[in-house]
Write an enzyme that holds these catalytic residues in place. Structure first.
Site, PDB file in Angstrom:
ATOM      1  N   TRP A 102     -10.611   2.002   3.706  1.00  0.00           N
ATOM      2  CA  TRP A 102     -10.133   2.690   2.286  1.00  0.00           C
ATOM      3  C   TRP A 102     -10.780   1.644   1.265  1.00  0.00           C
ATOM      4  O   TRP A 102     -11.490   2.107   0.217  1.00  0.00           O
ATOM      5  CB  TRP A 102      -8.677   2.675   2.134  1.00  0.00           C
ATOM      6  CG  TRP A 102      -8.170   3.811   2.796  1.00  0.00           C
ATOM      7  CD1 TRP A 102      -7.463   3.993   3.967  1.00  0.00           C
ATOM      8  CD2 TRP A 102      -8.639   5.332   2.719  1.00  0.00           C
ATOM      9  NE1 TRP A 102      -7.299   4.957   4.354  1.00  0.00           N
ATOM     10  CE2 TRP A 102      -7.958   5.983   3.734  1.00  0.00           C
ATOM     11  CE3 TRP A 102      -9.358   5.836   1.699  1.00  0.00           C
ATOM     12  CZ2 TRP A 102      -8.015   7.405   3.922  1.00  0.00           C
ATOM     13  CZ3 TRP A 102      -9.501   7.292   1.954  1.00  0.00           C
ATOM     14  CH2 TRP A 102      -8.855   8.055   2.643  1.00  0.00           C
ATOM     15  N   ASP A 171      -5.213  -0.737  -5.140  1.00  0.00           N
ATOM     16  CA  ASP A 171      -5.061   0.348  -4.413  1.00  0.00           C
ATOM     17  C   ASP A 171      -3.703   0.150  -3.694  1.00  0.00           C
ATOM     18  O   ASP A 171      -3.625  -0.578  -2.456  1.00  0.00           O
ATOM     19  CB  ASP A 171      -6.077   0.966  -3.644  1.00  0.00           C
ATOM     20  CG  ASP A 171      -5.595   2.008  -2.764  1.00  0.00           C
ATOM     21  OD1 ASP A 171      -4.671   2.578  -2.867  1.00  0.00           O
ATOM     22  OD2 ASP A 171      -6.494   2.609  -2.306  1.00  0.00           O
ATOM     23  N   LYS A 195       2.950   8.835   1.197  1.00  0.00           N
ATOM     24  CA  LYS A 195       3.277   7.995   2.197  1.00  0.00           C
ATOM     25  C   LYS A 195       4.728   7.587   2.060  1.00  0.00           C
ATOM     26  O   LYS A 195       5.533   7.659   3.130  1.00  0.00           O
ATOM     27  CB  LYS A 195       2.233   6.901   2.400  1.00  0.00           C
ATOM     28  CG  LYS A 195       0.739   7.439   2.564  1.00  0.00           C
ATOM     29  CD  LYS A 195      -0.218   5.985   2.574  1.00  0.00           C
ATOM     30  CE  LYS A 195      -1.283   6.799   2.267  1.00  0.00           C
ATOM     31  NZ  LYS A 195      -1.938   7.901   3.444  1.00  0.00           N
TER      32      LYS A 195
HETATM   33  N1  PMP Z   1      -6.273   4.526  -0.157  1.00  0.00           N
HETATM   34  C1  PMP Z   1      -5.349   4.256   0.741  1.00  0.00           C
HETATM   35  C2  PMP Z   1      -5.024   2.707   1.265  1.00  0.00           C
HETATM   36  C3  PMP Z   1      -5.073   5.296   1.802  1.00  0.00           C
HETATM   37  O1  PMP Z   1      -4.050   5.026   2.715  1.00  0.00           O
HETATM   38  C4  PMP Z   1      -5.536   6.640   1.614  1.00  0.00           C
HETATM   39  C5  PMP Z   1      -5.061   7.842   2.148  1.00  0.00           C
HETATM   40  N2  PMP Z   1      -4.873   7.609   3.479  1.00  0.00           N
HETATM   41  C6  PMP Z   1      -6.257   6.851   0.295  1.00  0.00           C
HETATM   42  C7  PMP Z   1      -6.595   5.715  -0.497  1.00  0.00           C
HETATM   43  C8  PMP Z   1      -6.696   8.338   0.047  1.00  0.00           C
HETATM   44  O2  PMP Z   1      -5.700   8.911  -0.704  1.00  0.00           O
HETATM   45  P1  PMP Z   1      -5.462  10.253  -1.089  1.00  0.00           P
HETATM   46  O3  PMP Z   1      -5.482  11.211   0.216  1.00  0.00           O
HETATM   47  O4  PMP Z   1      -4.278  10.263  -2.017  1.00  0.00           O
HETATM   48  O5  PMP Z   1      -6.670  10.459  -2.045  1.00  0.00           O
END
Ligand code: PMP
Length: 360
Positions: A102, A171, A195
């Site tokens: 990520w 994030d 989550k």
């Molecule tokens: N950042 C992290 C740490 C994530 O775990 C995720 C999704 N698994 C995202 C960003 C992307 O998130 P979204 O699906 O809400 O766009």
């Protein structure tokens, strides 16, 4: 009804108490004769839900008064672009810590949106740890350094936020409301709610008011934080269902000790699974280095991958679902978010012990 234990990395399991309340209110919200999700987002009923969720998020996450809470759409992914578009003016840059999949994705989007550089790169170490503060390079003209507090796929987590002498953007998608935030170092945090906090559709941004005032002007309307702030996150039709459930989930969290309660749960419950891994004589291994082990996403492997299929099938039979690791790393992952009942973690650890005994 046969509810399974859902260890999905997101969307996540939600508490039966919250789902039942939603079910009870669905056809006729507080005597209005319609459900909340059929109403105008300008109705007084929805406005009360919206305001209460914003307030409750501020209280539960212990957000200081000099920060603004925004409810947005587009998930955390849109924030990979909105953050640099709003915060990085020409002449300044964003430093990115590439700590996992990520963090890597956030850096790739930042490069498209602004002048960005790699402040630390964990790629060579296959993302098994987080950087020490003195390993992070901060170049002159840096507007902020971007961190991912918990790498959901690799199962590694920052223990504390580093003091780098520049503001941090973090994030917090996958450890949202499972630990307190060190606000003094922060200009902005963001995360999707799917989550730890509710159904998909809502992303939360918490931004320091001074940073909000300095945002780049003239962006298209949805992309600028200032417009959302001025409109109390009602610039356009918001993801009403998600906000409504998040409000209920926040109350559920408050009833269970708030942030401190959730932090205690995360440490204790992930610890139970790590104990099984560590006491398995190598039957289970965890790729994350011990000090960086995630308290929300426990990633592990079997020493004999030929047993993977049997492990998963047996788990499925025992009602332990979605334990397969992300396709990019393989193995297994138990995502233990706020709403996972203790019994779910106990059933998982019991299954892991029994499996090691019978197959080892
Ligand atoms: N950042 C992290 C740490 C994530 O775990 C995720 C999704 N698994 C995202 C960003 C992307 O998130 P979204 O699906 O809400 O766009």
């Amino acid at each position: 009804m046969n509810r399974v234990r859902n260890f999905c990395a997101g969307p996540c399991t939600l508490p039966v108490e919250v789902l039942t309340e939603v079910q009870n209110e669905l056809l006729d919200y507080e005597g209005s004769g319609m459900s909340l999700i059929e109403m105008s987002h300008r109705s007084p009923e929805y406005d009360a839900v919206h305001g209460a969720a914003l307030d409750r998020l501020r209280v539960t996450l212990e957000v200081p008064d000099d920060f603004e809470v925004l409810f947005l759409q587009g998930g955390a992914l849109l924030q990979f672009a909105m953050v640099p578009m709003n915060l990085v003016a020409p002449g300044s840059s964003a430093g990115h810590v590439r700590s996992g999949a990520w963090g890597k994705a956030a850096y790739a989007d930042a490069e498209r949106a602004c002048s960005a550089y790699l402040a630390w790169d964990g790629t060579d170490g296959r993302f098994s740890r987080m950087p020490e503060p003195d390993e992070i390079e901060v170049r002159p003209g840096t507007r902020y350094v971007h961190l991912t507090s918990n790498e959901t796929i690799e199962g590694i987590q920052l223990r504390s936020l580093p003091d780098l002498g520049v503001p941090l953007v973090v994030d917090i998608s996958s450890d949202f409301l499972t630990r307190s935030v060190d606000w003094q170092r922060i200009d902005l945090v963001y995360g999707g709610v799917q989550k730890n906090l509710g159904p998909a559709g809502l992303a939360v941004v918490v931004i320091r008011r001074t940073a909000l005032e300095e945002c780049v002007a003239g962006l298209p309307s949805y992309l600028g934080y200032a417009g959302h702030s001025a409109a109390r996150s009602l610039l356009n039709t918001p993801p009403m269902f998600s906000i409504y459930v998040v409000g209920k989930m926040l109350r559920w969290i408050q009833d269970r000790g708030g942030l401190a309660g959730m932090a205690e749960r995360a440490i204790r419950r992930s610890g139970l699974v790590y104990d099984v891994i560590d006491s398995s004589d190598g039957f289970y291994t965890g790729p994350a280095q011990a000090p960086a082990r995630s308290r929300t996403n426990v990633v592990f492997r079997l020493s004999s991958p030929e047993l993977d299929g049997r492990f998963l099938a047996g788990a499925h039979e025992a009602g332990l679902m979605n334990l397969k690791g992300h396709r990019s790393v393989g193995g297994f992952r138990a995502s233990i978010y706020n709403a996972m009942p203790d019994e779910g973690v106990e059933e998982l650890t019991e299954y892991m012990r029994d499996f090691a005994r019978s197959a080892g």
